[in-house]
Design an enzyme around this catalytic site. Structure first.
Site, short mmCIF file in Angstrom:
data_model
loop_
_atom_site.label_atom_id
_atom_site.label_comp_id
_atom_site.label_asym_id
_atom_site.label_seq_id
_atom_site.Cartn_x
_atom_site.Cartn_y
_atom_site.Cartn_z
N HIS A 106 -0.05 -16.81 -10.54
CA HIS A 106 0.39 -15.75 -9.64
C HIS A 106 1.42 -16.29 -8.65
CE1 HIS A 106 -0.58 -12.70 -6.30
NE2 HIS A 106 0.22 -12.12 -7.18
N SER B 212 24.24 -12.17 -15.05
CA SER B 212 23.09 -11.75 -15.87
C SER B 212 22.00 -12.82 -15.80
CB SER B 212 23.50 -11.43 -17.30
OG SER B 212 24.22 -12.48 -17.88
#
Length: 135
Positions: free
Chosen positions: A20, A125
């Site tokens: 996490h 990108s």
């Protein structure tokens, strides 16, 4: 021999190690890779493999709660940004989208678990995926 999931052993290990709030960058072929950060270079030619192709495969195994993009995408590659957001929502569900100046994005990339370099040749990108939880 592994027959399903991410077959690239280096990427598979990075994804398996993600917890996490851990971060993973997926970048274009011109992105400067910071020293000391684990790099997996997938480039075989301009545009190959593409950013979306790599993101789609990653999201089969990685839960993401937030993504970080460069603000410059809005001016230089808005179509790529729209495609990316659509793909992430389809594969992962809704995520928080954070935009920062490209210079700050490059600084943030110094602290990721790994950088996957794609063949993407579209300006800005690049995306940082922030790990979520599955419960």
């Amino acid at each position: 021999m592994k027959k399903v999931g991410i077959l690239n052993s280096e990427i598979s290990k990075i994804v398996a190690d993600m917890g996490h709030m851990d971060t993973l960058a997926v970048v274009d072929l011109g992105f400067p890779i910071p020293q000391g950060v684990k790099k997996v270079d997938l480039v075989v030619d301009r545009g190959k493999p593409g950013l979306m192709e790599v993101i789609e495969i990653l999201l089969r195994e990685l839960k993401v709660e937030r993504i970080i993009l460069a603000k410059e995408m809005d001016e230089k590659s808005i179509q790529t940004k729209q495609e990316l957001l659509k793909l992430i929502e389809k594969m992962n569900g809704p995520v928080e989208v954070v935009t920062v100046p490209h210079k700050e994005f490059k600084e943030m990339s110094k602290n990721v678990k790994g950088i996957i370099r794609t063949g993407a040749d579209i300006p800005y990108s690049n995306v940082i995926l922030v790990g979520g939880v599955i419960f």
